[in-house]
Enzyme design. Sequence first.
Site, mmCIF file in Angstrom:
data_model
loop_
_atom_site.group_PDB
_atom_site.id
_atom_site.type_symbol
_atom_site.label_atom_id
_atom_site.label_comp_id
_atom_site.label_asym_id
_atom_site.label_seq_id
_atom_site.Cartn_x
_atom_site.Cartn_y
_atom_site.Cartn_z
ATOM 1 N N GLY A 69 0.814 -1.210 0.000
ATOM 2 C CA GLY A 69 0.000 0.000 0.000
ATOM 3 C C GLY A 69 0.850 1.263 0.000
ATOM 4 C CD GLN A 127 -6.616 -1.109 7.625
ATOM 5 O OE1 GLN A 127 -7.294 -2.118 7.829
ATOM 6 N NE2 GLN A 127 -5.365 -1.012 8.061
ATOM 7 C CB ALA A 186 -1.051 -8.856 -0.023
ATOM 8 C CG HIS A 187 0.521 -6.610 5.337
ATOM 9 N ND1 HIS A 187 0.446 -6.224 6.645
ATOM 10 C CD2 HIS A 187 0.814 -5.486 4.634
ATOM 11 C CE1 HIS A 187 0.695 -4.923 6.733
ATOM 12 N NE2 HIS A 187 0.911 -4.450 5.520
ATOM 13 C CB CYS A 226 3.407 3.218 9.428
ATOM 14 S SG CYS A 226 2.807 1.913 8.434
HETATM 15 N N1 PLP Z 1 -2.839 2.704 3.955
HETATM 16 C C1 PLP Z 1 -3.495 2.301 5.051
HETATM 17 C C2 PLP Z 1 -4.860 2.863 5.331
HETATM 18 C C3 PLP Z 1 -2.931 1.365 5.917
HETATM 19 O O1 PLP Z 1 -3.605 0.970 7.011
HETATM 20 C C4 PLP Z 1 -1.641 0.852 5.604
HETATM 21 C C5 PLP Z 1 -0.971 -0.092 6.514
HETATM 22 O O2 PLP Z 1 -0.717 0.200 7.664
HETATM 23 C C6 PLP Z 1 -1.001 1.286 4.445
HETATM 24 C C7 PLP Z 1 -1.630 2.221 3.638
HETATM 25 C C8 PLP Z 1 0.347 0.786 4.049
HETATM 26 O O3 PLP Z 1 0.270 -0.506 3.486
HETATM 27 P P1 PLP Z 1 1.570 -1.417 3.435
HETATM 28 O O4 PLP Z 1 1.832 -1.893 4.833
HETATM 29 O O5 PLP Z 1 1.204 -2.528 2.495
HETATM 30 O O6 PLP Z 1 2.670 -0.607 2.889
#
Ligand code: PLP
Length: 397
Positions: A69, A187, A208-209, A339
């Site tokens: 993402g 989400q 994917a995760h 994150c």
């Molecule tokens: N966008 C949202 C709303 C998310 O919850 C997340 C993951 O925490 C991401 C983007 C980022 O996705 P990824 O972990 O695959 O980089």
Amino acid sequence: MIYLDWAATAQPDLQALQAGLDITRSYFGNPSSLHKLGREAERVLNECRLSLSSYLDCWPEELYFTSGGTEANNLIINSILNNLGEKYTGQPKVITSGLEHDSIYKPALALAHWGAKVVVIKANPGNGRLDLSMLEQELDEQTRLVSLMFVNNETGVIQPVKEAVQLVKQFSQKAGRRILFHTDAVQALGKIPFSLKELDVDTAAFSAHKIGGPKGVGCLYIRKGLQLDPVYKGGEQEQGIRPGTENLPGIYAFSEAVQNSFDNHEHTLQSCSIIMKGFIEKLKMIPGLVFLPEERGSVPEAAHFSQFILKVAIPPIPGEVLVRVLEDKDIYVSTGSACSSRKKEKNHVLYNMGVPDKIAASSIRISLGPSTKEEELNALLKALKQEIPTLMKATKS
Ligand code: PLP
């Protein structure tokens, strides 16, 4: 172990991951190789694309595999950056929301360094939904991109993306120029039913995760006919939009995880809705507990709440302390987005919802998944009731 941090990452779908591993044995060729092994790998890759497109309701060639993402979101913002000075005159404008995940929020704010005007839309404090009147006011001749997320990863609030797209389309028709609409749907995938065609966004990001697939895999939807500037250079994979040898095992596992999550969607949604509703009722008995947004406590069945994510605060107990205390009991929740949970910065999502800093600092996120049981939420509740009095005393003294 009680795992209630599914929004950070879902427990792995072992069948999907095993299927990805199996495919590695039979189709290890590079999908770009001209020989038979390459062509076979490419065929499998495109089967995954086709399968995913059927669930998302788009054309297979509109999907570009990415490393998740974050990359899909960054690709959009940075592709806009590449074009900032072209085609139009005047200061370009980008509209996003204050609720975005860092992978949109941070690169979007960074566009200001390159001369763009970046406008951040806020949310209604009562229900956590974006204020579309602010979007309407901000749309103007200079607007190039509107990026609004679909389901908020901290509060579970489902945002009025379809209505926002309509506003933007109406404006751009009148103005006679295109405004790109992106949504971060990370989400939403497998959690709420939607069709990309009906949603009518130009681009969307998926990961994917969050649904049991592997980490480091995702995809970006780009509406057919839209010309985006590639950010990376060095290969023709993914139509040059995301060069680099494709992660076929990961992509295969991703498409299997999507299939499994869609197959079980109704059952998962029903069971999570029932236990979430019961849990919210029981949480109301905890003195001083605040629902974020407030409406979550008063109208938990409202259609704009995801049944998988809940945010609450128990001020003045710091959210971080609560996470650690629960961890000692083998119960896993989080303070917010994985994150940014280690950073000391202000939580921009809650700030942009009008939540006072003191309450924001006390917040925790509880997120559910297909295997979550009512007993697990009862155990969390029991742990909270046991620990809160001591923690309250310790925090106040
Ligand atoms: N966008 C949202 C709303 C998310 O919850 C997340 C993951 O925490 C991401 C983007 C980022 O996705 P990824 O972990 O695959 O980089």
